[in-house]
Design a protein around this motif. Structure first.
Motif, PDB file in Angstrom:
ATOM      1  N   THR A 284       0.826  -1.206   0.000  1.00 39.81           N
ATOM      2  CA  THR A 284       0.000   0.000   0.000  1.00 39.81           C
ATOM      3  C   THR A 284       0.861   1.258   0.000  1.00 39.81           C
ATOM      4  O   THR A 284       0.488   2.279  -0.584  1.00 39.81           O
ATOM      5  CB  THR A 284      -0.939   0.009   1.210  1.00 39.81           C
ATOM      6  N   ALA A 285       2.015   1.191   0.663  1.00 42.40           N
ATOM      7  CA  ALA A 285       2.957   2.314   0.677  1.00 42.40           C
ATOM      8  C   ALA A 285       4.323   1.778   1.076  1.00 42.40           C
ATOM      9  O   ALA A 285       4.427   0.829   1.854  1.00 42.40           O
ATOM     10  CB  ALA A 285       2.501   3.395   1.646  1.00 42.40           C
ATOM     11  N   VAL A 305      14.213  -1.840   2.267  1.00 45.54           N
ATOM     12  CA  VAL A 305      12.850  -1.704   1.763  1.00 45.54           C
ATOM     13  C   VAL A 305      11.919  -1.639   2.965  1.00 45.54           C
ATOM     14  O   VAL A 305      11.788  -2.614   3.710  1.00 45.54           O
ATOM     15  CB  VAL A 305      12.467  -2.893   0.861  1.00 45.54           C
ATOM     16  N   ALA A 306      11.272  -0.512   3.175  1.00 43.84           N
ATOM     17  CA  ALA A 306      10.392  -0.304   4.323  1.00 43.84           C
ATOM     18  C   ALA A 306       8.935  -0.346   3.883  1.00 43.84           C
ATOM     19  O   ALA A 306       8.570   0.246   2.855  1.00 43.84           O
ATOM     20  CB  ALA A 306      10.696   1.024   5.002  1.00 43.84           C
ATOM     21  N   ASN A 307       8.128  -1.037   4.658  1.00 44.22           N
ATOM     22  CA  ASN A 307       6.688  -1.068   4.438  1.00 44.22           C
ATOM     23  C   ASN A 307       6.061   0.026   5.289  1.00 44.22           C
ATOM     24  O   ASN A 307       5.949  -0.118   6.507  1.00 44.22           O
ATOM     25  CB  ASN A 307       6.136  -2.444   4.815  1.00 44.22           C
ATOM     26  N   THR A 308       5.682   1.128   4.668  1.00 47.83           N
ATOM     27  CA  THR A 308       5.084   2.241   5.399  1.00 47.83           C
ATOM     28  C   THR A 308       3.561   2.201   5.366  1.00 47.83           C
ATOM     29  O   THR A 308       2.894   3.146   5.799  1.00 47.83           O
ATOM     30  CB  THR A 308       5.576   3.589   4.831  1.00 47.83           C
ATOM     31  N   THR A 310      -0.230  -0.118   6.003  1.00 49.09           N
ATOM     32  CA  THR A 310      -0.923  -0.667   7.177  1.00 49.09           C
ATOM     33  C   THR A 310      -1.139  -2.170   7.100  1.00 49.09           C
ATOM     34  O   THR A 310      -1.671  -2.766   8.028  1.00 49.09           O
ATOM     35  CB  THR A 310      -2.286   0.018   7.348  1.00 49.09           C
ATOM     36  N   ALA A 311      -0.735  -2.802   5.996  1.00 46.55           N
ATOM     37  CA  ALA A 311      -0.920  -4.244   5.824  1.00 46.55           C
ATOM     38  C   ALA A 311       0.423  -4.892   5.508  1.00 46.55           C
ATOM     39  O   ALA A 311       1.313  -4.266   4.928  1.00 46.55           O
ATOM     40  CB  ALA A 311      -1.912  -4.534   4.696  1.00 46.55           C
ATOM     41  N   PRO A 312       0.617  -6.146   5.906  1.00 53.84           N
ATOM     42  CA  PRO A 312       1.885  -6.819   5.592  1.00 53.84           C
ATOM     43  C   PRO A 312       2.045  -7.043   4.096  1.00 53.84           C
ATOM     44  O   PRO A 312       1.069  -7.169   3.360  1.00 53.84           O
ATOM     45  CB  PRO A 312       1.773  -8.148   6.350  1.00 53.84           C
ATOM     46  N   ALA A 355       6.461  -6.699   7.517  1.00 55.84           N
ATOM     47  CA  ALA A 355       5.335  -6.312   8.365  1.00 55.84           C
ATOM     48  C   ALA A 355       5.075  -4.812   8.260  1.00 55.84           C
ATOM     49  O   ALA A 355       5.975  -4.040   7.898  1.00 55.84           O
ATOM     50  CB  ALA A 355       5.628  -6.696   9.815  1.00 55.84           C
ATOM     51  N   PRO A 356       3.853  -4.358   8.579  1.00 59.88           N
ATOM     52  CA  PRO A 356       3.584  -2.918   8.597  1.00 59.88           C
ATOM     53  C   PRO A 356       4.552  -2.207   9.539  1.00 59.88           C
ATOM     54  O   PRO A 356       4.745  -2.629  10.682  1.00 59.88           O
ATOM     55  CB  PRO A 356       2.145  -2.839   9.104  1.00 59.88           C
TER      56      PRO A 356
END
Length: 388
Positions: A284-285, A305-308, A310-312, A355-356
């Motif tokens: 999502t971002a 790589v960062a998951n910014t 709200t979902a994994p 993970a988020p």
């Protein structure tokens, strides 16, 4: 210490496979119920009777999902296992063999397929790059008056093979007693699953073997099988497109061994990788940090790589275009292909989830001509990422 090569191990297994068809009927007859159900004084359900197996290659099913096998292939001396509801005990282990050769047997419990005998309902074989995780747990009971190892075996093959010897065997030595050592020679140490291991690599003439030897006895552990599979892939002993065919927990005895136990065993395979059957979930971002170190004609880069969102993000793939003249020569903690142009970095099987609020990092090394430049855009599973 005498070097242990055990080249006969898998040749013996091959000979066993040839004999297995004719022995199958006899094997069924050799399963003997141990004892009888105790008379109950209350209205409780009777306990499951244990099953004693003395047939050379006899087996039985426990928990409706795992196979316990006697698997005596290196000696003609009698061996018996008592299969319980959670594991097995080696109740008789006659005879001995030289400690510089193959062991007597490999009594074990497994999930997957072994010489066409597949455990009920197993999802194995399964492509490595479609597996998100493979959690497993095992507990062992040891004895002191024997020569043996407690070995957890992981089998890999380029094809979804259910019979015969696979291409690569991963052995996790939870314990060893006596003058024995793994196939091949020591090639260093590694930290896997939060533990330190001595690493041995070699071949027994039938397949490649990589062994992880614990510095002291481990009686029980819960871990992810894919952490060890990733080690085999990183060392060139397997490929992400290969198959995990079985996981097995048991013992290799050279002398005696009665009383050795696998008290409990569990094995699960969770899909969520990046290959066929595991396409990955959209991000999502996201945000990418690209930190190069450059010298004339070459560079290394750390990429986070960062998951910014709200979902994994499961089964992550990071796509980006290398500037003209740049070529990747190696990568770590991810698979990067092709070597130039628009490339895709794919997370390893054990790090396939972001993970988020979490991140995954990998590195690459390469060469360049002209002036070095950074990639300008990145996308995570099809979603454009911000660049830090």
């Amino acid at each position: 210490m005498t070097t242990f090569l055990h080249p006969a191990r898998h040749r013996a297994r091959h000979r066993r496979h040839q004999r297995l068809r004719s022995l199958r009927t006899a094997a069924t007859a050799a399963l003997v119920a141990l004892g009888s159900l105790t008379a109950l004084t209350t209205a409780t359900a009777p306990a499951r009777a244990d099953t004693v197996i003395c047939d050379q290659f006899g087996s039985t099913t426990i928990q409706g999902r795992y196979v316990v096998q006697n698997n005596r292939w290196g000696t003609s001396a009698t061996q018996c296992v008592n299969a319980t509801s959670t594991g097995f005990t080696l109740t008789r282990a006659d005879g001995s063999v030289p400690t510089n050769g193959a062991p007597k047997s490999y009594p074990s419990v497994y999930n997957g397929c072994h010489y066409t005998n597949c455990s009920p309902g197993t999802s194995l074989p399964k492509r490595i790059d479609t597996i998100g995780s493979a959690p497993s747990s095992v507990s062992y009971g040891y004895v002191g008056d024997a020569v043996y190892n407690a070995s957890y075996d992981i089998w890999l093959d380029p094809t979804p093979r259910t019979d015969g010897v696979n291409r690569t065997e991963i052995m996790i030595w939870f314990n060893r007693v006596g003058p024995i050592q793994p196939i091949g020679s020591p090639t260093g140490t590694a930290s896997v699953g939060g533990r330190s291991w001595e690493v041995w690599t070699g071949s027994n003439g039938a397949n490649d073997v990589i062994s992880f030897v614990a510095p002291s006895a481990i009686t029980g552990w819960s871990f992810d099988v894919m952490d060890f599979v990733d080690q085999a892939v990183a060392r060139g002993l397997a490929q992400p497109s290969w198959y995990l065919t079985s996981v097995q927990a048991g013992f290799e005895p050279w002398q005696n061994g009665a009383g050795l136990r696998v008290d409990s065993f569990s094995s699960t395979v969770v899909t969520g990788g990046t290959g066929p059957g595991g396409p990955g979930t959209p991000a999502t971002a996201c945000r990418v940090t690209y930190t190069p170190s450059v010298w004339p004609g070459g560079f290394t880069t750390n990429v986070t790589v960062a998951n910014t969102g709200t979902a994994p993000v499961d089964g992550w793939r990071l796509a980006f275009a290398l500037p003209a003249g740049q070529t990747v020569t190696q990568a770590w903690n991810a698979t990067v292909s092709p070597a130039s142009g628009t490339v895709t970095a794919t997370g390893t099987a054990s790090s396939a989830r972001i993970a988020p609020g979490g991140s995954q990092s990998f590195g690459l090394q390469g060469t360049y001509t002209g002036t070095f430049a950074r990639p300008g855009q990145f996308s995570l599973n099809g979603t454009a990422c911000a660049v830090a």
